[in-house]
Motif scaffolding. Structure first.
Motif, PDB file in Angstrom:
ATOM      1  N   SER A 106       0.831  -1.201   0.000  1.00 16.47           N
ATOM      2  CA  SER A 106       0.000   0.000   0.000  1.00 16.47           C
ATOM      3  C   SER A 106       0.864   1.249   0.000  1.00 16.47           C
ATOM      4  O   SER A 106       1.956   1.260   0.584  1.00 16.47           O
ATOM      5  CB  SER A 106      -0.917   0.018   1.225  1.00 16.47           C
ATOM      6  N   ARG A 107       0.385   2.294  -0.656  1.00 22.38           N
ATOM      7  CA  ARG A 107       1.082   3.569  -0.581  1.00 22.38           C
ATOM      8  C   ARG A 107       1.142   4.029   0.874  1.00 22.38           C
ATOM      9  O   ARG A 107       0.187   3.866   1.632  1.00 22.38           O
ATOM     10  CB  ARG A 107       0.340   4.650  -1.367  1.00 22.38           C
ATOM     11  N   ILE A 108       2.259   4.609   1.256  1.00 18.54           N
ATOM     12  CA  ILE A 108       2.355   5.214   2.585  1.00 18.54           C
ATOM     13  C   ILE A 108       2.012   6.683   2.432  1.00 18.54           C
ATOM     14  O   ILE A 108       2.824   7.478   1.965  1.00 18.54           O
ATOM     15  CB  ILE A 108       3.759   5.031   3.179  1.00 18.54           C
ATOM     16  N   GLY A 109       0.795   7.009   2.773  1.00 22.71           N
ATOM     17  CA  GLY A 109       0.332   8.380   2.615  1.00 22.71           C
ATOM     18  C   GLY A 109      -0.103   8.978   3.935  1.00 22.71           C
ATOM     19  O   GLY A 109      -1.081   9.711   3.996  1.00 22.71           O
ATOM     20  N   TYR A 110       0.637   8.652   5.009  1.00 29.71           N
ATOM     21  CA  TYR A 110       0.280   9.150   6.327  1.00 29.71           C
ATOM     22  C   TYR A 110       1.414  10.008   6.888  1.00 29.71           C
ATOM     23  O   TYR A 110       2.586   9.738   6.640  1.00 29.71           O
ATOM     24  CB  TYR A 110       0.009   7.989   7.287  1.00 29.71           C
ATOM     25  N   ARG A 111       1.037  11.010   7.636  1.00 33.25           N
ATOM     26  CA  ARG A 111       2.034  11.889   8.233  1.00 33.25           C
ATOM     27  C   ARG A 111       1.707  12.099   9.707  1.00 33.25           C
ATOM     28  O   ARG A 111       0.603  12.516  10.051  1.00 33.25           O
ATOM     29  CB  ARG A 111       2.058  13.234   7.511  1.00 33.25           C
TER      30      ARG A 111
END
Length: 232
Positions: A106-111
């Motif tokens: 999965s894309r890592i799109g968390y900050r």
């Protein structure tokens, strides 16, 4: 003991909004990072979440590049034996079928926002950055996020984090940022023991860690905590 357990379980640490990796769990395709979620290995993307299917794809990287270049694609299922690549809108669920040999990324799109602020200010901060307070609509997504957070938990044993749920409008009816009700994804919640309890009018949802397990809890919205933004 708890921090030690969590650190060696996940090996991933967040610092200053950047992902620092101590193992081979994070992979890069072009300029986009992808994370391997082993719990979803062997599954397939359900039909109503499938964005594309491709054959004769030589590697997971090529598959990830296809996903990166496709609108609404945020995860891939890739089988190196059959060379089949499937792009998916996001995480599957417990009803997905088994496809032996398929690996999930999965894309890592968390900050992680390492600035303590109220829930309302955390929401505004995520919007300012071009994202939103994270909405967690499957246990797989919960597992993926806390897999990232657990490394940081080894550093800060009191870490509690705002996520996008709240019941400000109607007590007991929790909604995500897109106004999807928690009740619309039954079985996808991770409330802690005896939670939510609305103690002293608690309306906002936080993540907290207890004995190496991450749970949800309703909390006073004015409490100042870190937060997680969904940048997808």
């Amino acid at each position: 003991m708890t921090a030690f357990c969590c650190f060696f379980m996940y090996f991933i640490i967040f610092f200053s909004g950047q992902l620092n990796v101590a193992s081979g769990s994070i992979y890069q395709a072009g300029f986009i990072n992808y994370g391997r979620l082993y719990n979803n290995d062997g599954q397939v993307c359900i039909s109503d979440r499938t964005v594309f299917k491709a054959d004769s794809v030589t590697s997971w990287v090529e598959c990830a590049v296809l996903c990166s270049n496709t609108d609404l694609c945020f995860a891939i299922f890739y089988n190196s034996e059959t060379r089949k690549c499937t792009g998916c809108t996001y995480f599957g669920d417990n009803e997905t079928l088994i496809d032996a040999g398929t690996k999930f990324y999965s894309r890592i799109g968390y900050r992680l926002i390492q600035q303590q602020m109220s829930w309302t200010n955390a929401k505004a901060k995520c919007l300012e950055l071009g994202g939103s307070l994270v909405s967690i609509k499957s246990l797989q997504e919960h597992d993926f996020i806390v897999r990232i957070l657990s490394g940081f938990y080894a550093v800060d044993t009191d870490l509690r984090i705002w996520i996008g749920g709240n019941d400000m409008a109607t007590e007991g009816t929790f909604l995500w940022e897109d106004e999807t009700a928690f009740a619309e994804t039954p079985g996808a919640t991770k409330w802690g023991p005896r939670q939510p309890n609305n103690y002293n009018s608690q309306d906002c949802v936080q993540l907290y860690n207890e004995d190496c397990e991450w749970y949800w809890n309703d909390e006073s919205c004015v409490l100042k905590l870190y937060s997680v933004c969904d940048m997808n």
